[in-house]
Write a protein that holds these residues in place. Structure first.
Motif, PDB file in Angstrom:
ATOM      1  N   PHE A 197       0.818  -1.229   0.000  1.00 25.35           N
ATOM      2  CA  PHE A 197       0.000   0.000   0.000  1.00 25.35           C
ATOM      3  C   PHE A 197       0.848   1.274   0.000  1.00 25.35           C
ATOM      4  N   VAL A 198       2.032   1.194  -0.621  1.00 24.41           N
ATOM      5  CA  VAL A 198       2.895   2.373  -0.650  1.00 24.41           C
ATOM      6  C   VAL A 198       2.272   3.477  -1.492  1.00 24.41           C
ATOM      7  N   ASP A 199       1.737   3.080  -2.649  1.00 22.64           N
ATOM      8  CA  ASP A 199       1.147   4.094  -3.521  1.00 22.64           C
ATOM      9  C   ASP A 199       0.003   4.797  -2.824  1.00 22.64           C
ATOM     10  N   GLU A 200      -0.820   4.008  -2.115  1.00 17.05           N
ATOM     11  CA  GLU A 200      -1.950   4.607  -1.412  1.00 17.05           C
ATOM     12  C   GLU A 200      -1.434   5.544  -0.321  1.00 17.05           C
ATOM     13  N   GLY A 201      -0.371   5.121   0.365  1.00 18.23           N
ATOM     14  CA  GLY A 201       0.217   5.967   1.393  1.00 18.23           C
ATOM     15  C   GLY A 201       0.686   7.290   0.809  1.00 18.23           C
ATOM     16  N   TYR A 202       1.361   7.229  -0.318  1.00 17.18           N
ATOM     17  CA  TYR A 202       1.792   8.461  -0.967  1.00 17.18           C
ATOM     18  C   TYR A 202       0.581   9.305  -1.301  1.00 17.18           C
ATOM     19  N   GLY A 203      -0.502   8.618  -1.743  1.00 11.97           N
ATOM     20  CA  GLY A 203      -1.720   9.351  -2.098  1.00 11.97           C
ATOM     21  C   GLY A 203      -2.208  10.174  -0.927  1.00 11.97           C
ATOM     22  N   VAL A 204      -2.253   9.567   0.243  1.00 13.14           N
ATOM     23  CA  VAL A 204      -2.790  10.284   1.406  1.00 13.14           C
ATOM     24  C   VAL A 204      -1.800  11.341   1.881  1.00 13.14           C
ATOM     25  N   LEU A 205      -0.526  10.967   1.922  1.00 10.21           N
ATOM     26  CA  LEU A 205       0.443  11.856   2.542  1.00 10.21           C
ATOM     27  C   LEU A 205       0.854  13.021   1.638  1.00 10.21           C
ATOM     28  N   VAL A 206       0.993  12.763   0.364  1.00  7.49           N
ATOM     29  CA  VAL A 206       1.553  13.791  -0.516  1.00  7.49           C
ATOM     30  C   VAL A 206       0.509  14.350  -1.476  1.00  7.49           C
ATOM     31  N   ILE A 207      -0.137  13.446  -2.197  1.00  8.40           N
ATOM     32  CA  ILE A 207      -0.920  13.918  -3.342  1.00  8.40           C
ATOM     33  C   ILE A 207      -2.157  14.673  -2.904  1.00  8.40           C
ATOM     34  N   LYS A 208      -2.843  14.152  -1.852  1.00 13.41           N
ATOM     35  CA  LYS A 208      -4.070  14.826  -1.436  1.00 13.41           C
ATOM     36  C   LYS A 208      -3.820  16.244  -0.942  1.00 13.41           C
ATOM     37  N   PRO A 209      -2.890  16.448  -0.003  1.00 10.22           N
ATOM     38  CA  PRO A 209      -2.622  17.836   0.420  1.00 10.22           C
ATOM     39  C   PRO A 209      -2.184  18.704  -0.744  1.00 10.22           C
ATOM     40  N   PHE A 210      -1.406  18.117  -1.591  1.00  6.50           N
ATOM     41  CA  PHE A 210      -0.903  18.871  -2.731  1.00  6.50           C
ATOM     42  C   PHE A 210      -2.049  19.356  -3.614  1.00  6.50           C
ATOM     43  N   LYS A 211      -2.973  18.418  -3.858  1.00  5.44           N
ATOM     44  CA  LYS A 211      -4.118  18.774  -4.688  1.00  5.44           C
ATOM     45  C   LYS A 211      -4.922  19.879  -4.024  1.00  5.44           C
ATOM     46  N   TRP A 212      -5.093  19.751  -2.699  1.00  9.93           N
ATOM     47  CA  TRP A 212      -5.891  20.754  -2.003  1.00  9.93           C
ATOM     48  C   TRP A 212      -5.223  22.123  -2.123  1.00  9.93           C
ATOM     49  N   ILE A 213      -3.908  22.149  -1.940  1.00 12.99           N
ATOM     50  CA  ILE A 213      -3.211  23.439  -2.031  1.00 12.99           C
ATOM     51  C   ILE A 213      -3.329  24.016  -3.416  1.00 12.99           C
ATOM     52  N   SER A 214      -3.167  23.190  -4.426  1.00 13.15           N
ATOM     53  CA  SER A 214      -3.250  23.743  -5.779  1.00 13.15           C
ATOM     54  C   SER A 214      -4.655  24.229  -6.084  1.00 13.15           C
ATOM     55  N   GLN A 215      -5.643  23.460  -5.584  1.00 15.40           N
ATOM     56  CA  GLN A 215      -7.021  23.895  -5.772  1.00 15.40           C
ATOM     57  C   GLN A 215      -7.217  25.281  -5.152  1.00 15.40           C
TER      58      GLN A 215
END
Lengths: 379, 100, 174, 724
Positions: D618-636
């Motif tokens: 579940f590394v990819d999912e972990g990256y999703g929660v830890l990095v990608i989601k906050p990142f998306k929120w900030i860019s939004q």
């Protein structure tokens, strides 16, 4: 510059002219005899022993012949044209070295009239001047056939001059100099004809065209042009044209020998032996003479063997085959020498003949294919 | 020892003669030749100066001029031939269709 | 008056005479021949100035190629002499006046302003050697490489242009 | 003749630029004339380009050996010269760089040849024949970039190649950018490409930081100058070197797929198989190993950084090996295996065993390229089987009247699973669809066996020698690393055994597997070459006295080193473990072959552990929660609130545009434009008209009168010069 210098100069020039004029006379005999032998005839053998006095008889005949000057010609140019034809063929020989040098009465006498640092350029410029005589003879005769002959001939000479220049370039590159003396000395180790055999062959073909010899003797095609640019000439003026042609033969043989066959030098494998010109200066002119005789024989042989080439094919051959071929050869020569220099391995010099021969074979194959495809069309 | 002024003077004279030829002759071929003469006069001056200053630049410049002149003559003569074929006449005074 | 000066003066006379002959000949062929003579004298001037390479190029290109081309065209077009035309009658006298003015001005400028003792040609013996030729070639192919290449392209363009000009005619015939 | 007697032979160094020129020429030819040349010619041109590179590399290696390993640099051009920054495009030819050149161009050439056959069919199965040339253009570009990387004389030149290969990797992963691996319209492949690219950017950022630090404190990018300046700095400010090496490690982790940046490599399998073999197994991913080896003088100054590198490598080796056990896609297994093997190499160079690392790099290049390409062969075999099967059916359908019963079955089948409809597509890469292929594809089978044995480290295959050297080094100095690597080696043998049993043994679990066909010579011959290298590659550096060829060769560049003798204990343990693993895999997968539709027999005993392996922990999912989601929120937030509402609506529309409108309407339009400029323009027009009407009388069409006016001008100017 004291007067002896001028005296030496005058004597050398005079001797050179004398050689060429005598050579011309006996070349006619040589040609007639050789042709006759090839055609299983005997040839002139009445005047003197084996016809040796025949040239003199011919000269006497031509001198005493009546000279006709047609009324419709442009007189001045008509008179000038034969002279303009003969002079370059004499002058061009000035830079050709006949041998090394010798000492007489404390003076070093060199066996050439002039050592010009742009010797080869001199050759090509004089060769290009030679067109005038022919084209003016054709025009001043005010005669359609003569004019056609003149124009054909000069177009042919201009076309082949490009390949001639490129062949000169090959020799310049290999000799690393434009001076003919340097070029001859550069052939001490190896004749250029061995390193660049195809270049020598191309040069031979080009000079045949340059001097309007068979099989490129278009301007004198009797069947089409009733003798071409000198139709209207007779007597001594005609003799001058005749003389110019044969002198040119001698001169181009000398040039070919100088540029590709070691000039006055011995065979390369005799270089440090007793037979070298470095030991006996008088061997130089003899070697050159023998080479010239051999090359002249080649020319006569060609005349006896090959029929005349059709005019459009002649031009197409010059522009479409000989010019690209000599361009490729110049390129190969330069690259080969550069390669040998950069990698500093003299053996690589043999890349040049190998690639040249490959290019040559490809060219021959192309011509062959083209000729077969449209057997009566242009090449 | 010939002073270079002599060469330049000769060049000026030749140039003037060429200019005269351009102006008074109606045969475009001769006009063309006159232009060549003018070019040669200029070349002569350039080489003369080059030999005074002991530089090859003059000769190289002339070399380029000669090459360009060859190109110019080839194109010019081809144009003349074409004009002759379409007009049957090459008198320059009859070629004035660009009149304003 | 040394020997070189004599040679120069004689050649200059021949050169000017042949130039005048070129301009005033009735027959264009004679004009062309006079011009060839002129070019040859100019080539000899080049030799006197220590430029053998240019002298030979001059003869090969100008006398050997360009002028032969001229002769061809004259002969082919039959343009040896043209019928006189009467346009612009005022031009000829004006031309004489202006050109003589030009000659006088130019000579005046050359011999008054440009004269200085250092401007004397002295044909350098070294200029006539193989080394100087090599030096010039090196300069031509290093410092002047770009102009050289451009010139070659120009020649190519001219060649193509001439072929195109001549081709049109043939296409029309077909 | 004048040149016939001069200097001595001094090598083929002048050929070095052709390392780059040859592939660039090839790609230009294919780029501009590819459409006209036809597939065969395109392939030949590209392969010739790569082959030329190989020959140049051979000549360079020869020159290096002739000159006793002396480093030689060939300067091609100046690049950046600003102040103290003096960067040139210089080729560095020494034993290390020529080794890499040989591996890259040698394997590259073989893969080019293989790819001619592979892509010929691949473009047809994906219904897009025009893309054939593009593939070879990219491949040649890759070779060129890789050559810049390995031949660079400075860190910046290396970085140019580093980015170049990253770009090629991106282009090639997304080669079928508008479809997924099963040729269905989707963005799966382009997402994989983007993932690879972005992950690599993170690593490259680390590399750049390392570069900046290096320039700031060491004053140069040039290898020799850096290495020369480093010891002094290490003495005065040790943290600088530590920081440089650690940041460099981040770059290495990105490019060579180490924890934590390895996640892009499995997804990169979306590219065509030759790409997976060339870029994502044999060459590009080893760039990190090369970088560390190249920077050996820096790393050897800071043992703590070396320890971190070794731990990262060893951790990656074990971690990836466990994931590989739970994968079903034939290429994914190999991908995780690659990550794991890269972990071996990084661990090796981290420990300072540079020769062992480079040795494993070379042997790995051979056998992993072999495995990948064989896997590609298997996949294409299945595709062929799939198509032949379908065509077979159609043929039957048209000419056989007798089997009406069967036909009704086929039609119902093709409605759901025909190769034209994209609803239920057959996945040729899924091992659950394979089985029993040793009969249908015998050549590929034997090649695969050789690759597997080499990877598993069985005596006397190449992998045995290289892996053993790493383990031996580890056992001497780093017991922890040794432990991790040994366990990883065990897993390696296990998952490879699992793969063999699943793919080649047992019964065919799908129709295409039954009808699979062997690949053409074009593909198998390069494979045989690679197989031979996989068998014999160990001879490069045998652990016996007098056979340390690679050690000797690389010590020209890396300094004096001594090869270790064979340690029977270490070798014995690893070989025994590997054999045991293969035996266990036989017990599980070989004795009772999988049936179609059956779940993996490991799933039941291992339970959630296997689920973890299957889902990559579940590394990819972990990256999703830890990095990608906050990142998306900030860019939004940045896009919607800051950019659009604040900048666009308020600042641009209201403040700037309003003011501008007002100024232009009142001040400029009414007064300046109409009264001033317009009037002037009208006057100009009138004046011009009048002037031209007067002037046209001068143009009378007579050339001579124009010439006369020119002459008049000349006379006047000269007159002015006289009288002034």
């Amino acid at each position: 510059m004291d007067w002896t210098f001028w005296l030496e100069w005058v004597i050398k020039g005079f001797v050179l002219c004398l050689i060429l004029l005598t050579g011309f006379a006996y070349l006619t005999l040589y040609e007639r005899r050789a042709l006759a032998r090839m055609q299983i005839r005997i040839g002139p053998n009445r005047a003197g022993y084996q016809g040796l006095l025949q040239p003199i008889a011919d000269a006497v005949k031509l001198i005493f012949k009546e000279e006709l000057t047609p009324s419709h010609v442009y007189k001045v140019v008509f008179f000038l044209a034969p002279i303009l034809t003969v002079v370059p063929s004499l002058v061009i020989a000035a830079v050709i070295p006949l041998g090394t040098q010798f000492e007489i009465a404390g003076r070093t006498i060199t066996l050439y009239v002039a050592d010009v640092n742009v010797g080869i350029l001199y050759l090509s410029s004089i060769a290009s001047i030679a067109v005038y005589g022919i084209v003016l003879a054709g025009w001043s005769s005010n005669n359609k056939y003569a004019m056609m002959g003149g124009i054909r001939s000069s177009a042919q000479m201009i076309s082949y001059e490009l390949s001639l220049g490129l062949c000169f370039v090959i020799a310049i590159i290999m000799g690393n100099s434009m001076s003919l003396i340097d070029i001859v000395n550069a052939q001490k180790d190896m004749w250029f004809a061995v390193i660049q055999p195809v270049g020598a062959l191309a040069f031979l073909i080009v000079v045949l065209a340059e001097v309007n010899r068979a099989p490129f003797d278009m301007p004198e095609a009797e069947q089409e042009l009733t003798a071409g640019y000198h139709s209207e000439y007779s007597g001594m003026k005609f003799a001058l044209f005749f003389m110019a042609e044969y002198q040119k033969m001698i001169v181009v043989s000398m040039i070919t020998a100088t540029l590709f066959f070691g000039g006055y030098r011995e065979f390369w494998f005799l270089k440090d032996t007793f037979f070298s010109v470095d030991y006996f200066w008088w061997l130089g002119p003899i070697y050159l003479f023998l080479k010239v005789i051999a090359l002249l024989f080649l020319m006569i042989w060609i005349r006896a063997t090959w029929p005349r080439i059709r005019y459009d094919r002649l031009m197409a051959f010059g522009w479409k085959i000989l010019l690209p071929l000599s361009l490729a050869l110049a390129f190969i020569t330069a690259s080969g020498i550069l390669l040998a220099q950069e990698l500093s391995s003299p053996l690589l010099i043999w890349v040049i003949p190998v690639f040249s021969i490959i290019v040559f074979l490809v060219t021959v194959a192309l011509i062959n294919r083209d000729l077969r495809r449209k057997s009566y069309g242009r090449i | 020892m010939v002073p270079v002024d002599y060469y330049v003077g000769l060049s000026a004279v030749l140039f003037t003669i060429g200019a005269l030829g351009v102006l008074i002759r109606r045969n475009p071929l001769i006009i063309f030749m006159s232009v060549e003469l003018m070019l040669n006069a200029a070349n002569l001056a350039v080489v003369a100066f080059g030999s005074v200053y002991k530089t090859f630049s003059g000769q190289i410049f002339v070399f380029f001029v000669i090459a360009v002149a060859a190109a110019e003559v080839a194109v010019g003569l081809a144009l003349l031939v074409e004009i002759f074929k379409s007009k049957k006449n090459i008198n320059v005074d009859d070629l004035n269709s660009l009149k304003g | 008056m040394n020997s070189e000066m004599i040679v120069f003066l004689v050649l200059a006379l021949v050169s000017i005479a042949s130039a005048l002959g070129m301009v005033f000949s009735r027959n264009a062929v004679y004009s062309a021949l006079f011009l060839v003579l002129n070019f040859v004298t100019v080539a000899i001037f080049y030799l006197l100035l220590g430029a053998p390479f240019i002298a030979m190029s001059q003869i090969t290109v100008y006398a050997g190629a360009i002028m032969v081309l001229f002769l061809f065209v004259i002969m082919l077009l039959g343009a040896e002499s043209l019928p006189p035309s009467a346009t612009l009658p005022w031009q000829k006298p004006l031309a004489y006046v202006l050109t003589s003015a030009l000659a006088v001005e130019a000579l005046y400028l050359v011999f008054t302003r440009a004269r200085s003792s250092e401007l004397v040609t002295s044909p350098d013996a070294s200029l006539n050697s193989m080394e100087s030729l090599r030096e010039m070639a090196l300069q031509l192919f290093s410092q002047y490489l770009l102009p050289f290449e451009i010139t070659s392209i120009l020649l190519l363009v001219a060649m193509v242009g001439v072929i195109v000009l001549v081709r049109q005619e043939k296409a029309g015939q077909k | 003749m004048h040149f016939l007697s001069e200097q001595t032979f001094n090598g083929f160094y002048f050929l070095a630029p052709w390392l780059v020129f040859a592939p660039v020429i090839g790609l230009l030819i294919n780029l501009f004339f590819g459409k006209k040349l036809g597939e065969k010619t395109v392939g030949i041109v590209a392969s010739l380009a790569a082959g030329t590179t190989f020959i140049v590399a051979l000549l360079l290696a020869y020159s290096v050996s002739m000159n006793h390993g002396e480093m030689h640099s060939v300067k091609l051009a100046e690049w950046i010269h600003i102040g103290a920054l003096q960067l040139d495009w210089t080729f560095r030819v020494d034993s290390l760089s020529t080794t890499m050149m040989l591996v890259v161009s040698g394997v590259g050439t073989l893969i080019h040849i293989y790819a001619i056959g592979y892509m010929h069919e691949d473009v047809r199965f994906k219904h897009e024949e025009g893309r054939f040339n593009l593939f070879f253009v990219y491949l040649n570009l890759f070779i060129a970039a890789m050559m810049i990387l390995v031949s660079g004389d400075s860190y910046m030149m290396l970085f140019v190649g580093w980015e170049g290969v990253g770009l090629c990797s991106f282009l090639l992963i997304g080669f079928w950018y508008e479809m997924d691996t099963l040729a269905r319209p989707s963005w799966a492949n382009s997402n994989a490409a983007k993932k690879a690219f972005i992950t690599n950017r993170v690593g490259d950022f680390g590399f750049l930081l390392a570069g900046f630090l290096m320039f700031w404190y060491l004053g140069s990018f040039q290898f020799d100058e850096v290495f020369h300046a480093a010891p002094e700095i290490a003495h005065s400010m040790p943290w600088v070197i530590v920081a440089i090496t650690i940041f460099m490690l981040v770059g290495v982790a990105g490019k060579s797929a180490q924890i934590p940046l390895y996640i892009w490599l499995p997804d990169a399998m979306a590219g065509p198989t030759p790409v997976s073999a060339l870029i994502h197994a044999a060459t590009m991913v080893t760039a990190g190993v090369y970088l560390v080896t190249r920077s050996a003088p820096l790393y050897s100054l800071v043992p703590q950084a070396q320890y971190i590198v070794a731990m990262v490598g060893a951790g990656t080796a074990l971690f990836a090996a466990t994931i590989a056990v739970g994968q079903y896609d034939i290429k994914k297994v190999l991908a995780y295996s690659t990550i794991s093997q890269l972990g071996f190499m990084v661990a090796a160079v981290g420990m300072g065993a540079y020769v062992a690392g480079m040795f494993h790099l070379m042997t790995h290049a051979f056998f992993k390229a072999l495995l990948f390409l064989s896997a590609g062969s298997v996949i294409l075999g299945l595709e062929r089987g799939h198509h032949a099967h379908a065509h077979h059916d159609h043929k039957k359908e048209s000419d056989s009247e007798a089997s009406r019963h069967r036909r009704s079955q086929e039609t119902s089948h093709s409605k759901h699973g025909g190769h034209d409809s994209h609803e239920e597509v057959f996945d040729p890469g899924d091992m659950r669809n394979m089985g029993g292929m040793r009969k249908t594809m015998p050549v590929t089978f034997w090649l695969y066996i050789i690759g597997t044995l080499a990877l598993a480290g069985i005596f006397p295959f190449a992998g045995f020698w290289s892996k053993d050297e790493i383990l031996l080094d580890a056992s001497l100095h780093f017991p922890v690393v040794y432990g991790l690597l040994t366990i990883a080696a065990f897993f390696t043998a296990f998952y490879m055994g699992r793969q063999i049993w699943m793919v080649f043994f047992g019964e065919a679990r799908s129709d295409p597997a039954k009808h699979a066909q062997e690949s053409p010579k074009m593909m198998t011959v390069p494979l045989m070459v690679l197989a031979a290298l996989s068998v014999l590659g160990g001879a490069l550096n045998l652990p016996f006295e007098g056979f340390h060829n690679l050690t000797h060769w690389l010590s020209y560049t890396l300094g004096e080193m001594h090869g270790l003798p064979l340690n029977l204990q270490v070798a014995g343990i690893s070989t025994a473990l590997a054999l045991t693993a293969i035996f266990i895999s036989w017990l599980i997968y070989g004795r009772n072959p999988l049936k179609a539709g059956q779940i993996d027999p490991l799933k039941k005993p291992l339970g959630f552990v296997f689920t973890g392996m299957e889902n990559k922990w579940f590394v990819d999912e972990g990256y999703g929660v830890l990095v990608i989601k906050p990142f998306k929120w900030i860019s939004q937030f940045l896009a919607d609130v800051i950019d659009w509402r604040f900048w666009h609506d308020f600042v641009h529309d209201t403040v700037i545009a309003g003011t501008y409108n007002w100024i232009s309407e009142i001040a400029l339009n009414r007064y300046a434009d109409q009264k001033g400029i317009d009037a002037f323009a009208n006057w100009l027009g009138d004046a011009t008209q009048w002037l031209s009407a007067t002037m046209r009388k001068v143009q009378n069409g007579f050339v001579r009168s124009y010439a006369l006016s020119v002459l008049l001008g000349v006379v006047l100017i000269l007159g002015y010069l006289i009288f002034k």
